[in-house]
Design a protein around this motif. Structure first.
Motif, PDB file in Angstrom:
ATOM      1  N   ALA A  30       0.829  -1.208   0.000  1.00  0.00           N
ATOM      2  CA  ALA A  30       0.000   0.000   0.000  1.00  0.00           C
ATOM      3  C   ALA A  30       0.864   1.259   0.000  1.00  0.00           C
ATOM      4  N   THR A  66      -6.109  -0.700  -5.797  1.00  0.00           N
ATOM      5  CA  THR A  66      -6.793  -1.801  -5.111  1.00  0.00           C
ATOM      6  C   THR A  66      -7.938  -2.324  -5.964  1.00  0.00           C
ATOM      7  N   ASP A 102      -1.391  -8.255  -1.626  1.00  0.00           N
ATOM      8  CA  ASP A 102      -2.115  -7.012  -1.893  1.00  0.00           C
ATOM      9  C   ASP A 102      -3.525  -7.083  -1.320  1.00  0.00           C
ATOM     10  N   TRP A 103      -3.959  -5.976  -0.685  1.00  0.00           N
ATOM     11  CA  TRP A 103      -5.276  -5.982  -0.035  1.00  0.00           C
ATOM     12  C   TRP A 103      -6.409  -6.132  -1.042  1.00  0.00           C
ATOM     13  N   GLY A 104      -6.269  -5.560  -2.219  1.00  0.00           N
ATOM     14  CA  GLY A 104      -7.296  -5.710  -3.239  1.00  0.00           C
ATOM     15  C   GLY A 104      -7.437  -7.145  -3.686  1.00  0.00           C
ATOM     16  N   LEU A 160      -7.384  -1.410   4.729  1.00  0.00           N
ATOM     17  CA  LEU A 160      -7.503  -0.441   3.636  1.00  0.00           C
ATOM     18  C   LEU A 160      -8.213   0.827   4.106  1.00  0.00           C
TER      19      LEU A 160
END
Length: 296
Positions: free
Chosen positions: A96, A230, A245-247, A271
């Motif tokens: 991020a 994201t 990755d958060w997405g 996020l």
């Protein structure tokens, strides 16, 4: 002679110290700035010390049962590969911040250069790039970024480049306006009289006067950059497995939303926490650096 120089320098030092003290006091008494600052500081510290904070390697499979709920051993549970979800959320903080700062760097480089050229040279340069900025704003940013990613290929770095190629116009327009208001002022004419080149005038004379506004714009636009990348990762065009990755985590978590909701909850909260920090920090900086906006 040395004593005279010391006396001449004293007022400058006093003025600089006073300005620093005033700015520091404004920061301390601005709740938005302080909350945002500590949120972003915590994200940075988590990213820097991720190797110490992660209880397991983020990409190691079968460190626990698959889709195990939060427990003392796995605070955020495990995913469908038996990977520790807490470790993956912590690892995602590095991505991020990488997205935020690389995206901001590319956007600023393009926006500042093009904005200065538009405002300083005018004529066909201004008309050409004004058409491009208007064209960029006419097309929804996500759709345009999708088109760019389709051309240059998948991956996190390509996604950042795609988002930056869409977002640069947001910096170019304000820089253009500021440049147009400054280019005919006396100190610019003095620079021309001393034989300064157009590039030197733009970056040595005009650019420093744009920096305070740019600081505010960057801090306000960073959440949008993070959310855009994201979104592309969520759609499968950004980070690729086994990235944390958060997405991508949200996309994978949606497949098990009824059975293992924690796979979407914790990356989503991370996020929201990060973007909230950048938003609050941006609002605080706007109030401190741009009093006119504050009064509005």
């Amino acid at each position: 002679m040395s004593k005279k120089k010391e006396k001449a320098n004293k007022p400058k030092k006093v003025i600089l110290n006073q300005r620093f003290d005033d700015t520091f006091r404004q920061c301390i008494h601005n709740s938005n700035f302080m909350i945002g600052f500590f949120i972003i500081l915590s994200v940075i510290l988590i990213a820097v010390f991720s190797g110490v904070l992660e209880p397991y390697p983020y990409d190691e499979q079968m460190v626990g049962p698959r889709l195990e709920g939060p427990s003392w051993e796995h605070w955020f549970g495990t995913d469908n590969y038996g990977r520790d979800e807490l470790s993956r959320v912590i690892e995602g903080s590095k991505l991020a911040l990488w997205v935020a700062f690389l995206g901001a760097s590319v956007e600023l480089a393009l926006g500042i250069t093009i904005g200065l050229a538009m405002g300083y040279f005018g004529k066909w340069v201004d008309r050409t790039f004004s058409f491009l900025t208007d064209l960029t704003w006419c097309i929804p940013g996500t759709i345009l970024a999708l088109a760019v990613v389709t051309i240059i290929g998948k991956g996190l770095t390509n996604t950042i480049i795609a988002v930056s190629l869409v977002a640069w116009a947001g910096y170019a327009r304000p820089v253009r306006s500021k440049t147009m208001s400054l280019k005919n002022m006396a100190f610019i004419e003095t620079g021309r009289a001393f034989g300064e080149s157009s590039r030197a005038i733009m970056f040595k004379y005009i650019f420093p006067n744009v920096v305070p506004s740019l600081i505010v714009m960057v801090s306000m636009n960073l959440p949008g950059t993070i959310m855009s990348t994201t979104t592309l990762s969520y759609l499968g065009l950004g980070s690729q497995p086994p990235s944390a990755d958060w997405g991508l985590a949200l996309s994978d978590g949606m497949k098990f939303i009824s059975r293992a909701p924690w796979l979407s909850i914790y990356p989503g909260l991370a996020l929201v926490y990060t973007t909230l920090g950048f938003n609050l920090l941006g609002e605080g900086l706007r109030d401190i650096l741009d009093p006119h906006m504050k009064s509005q």
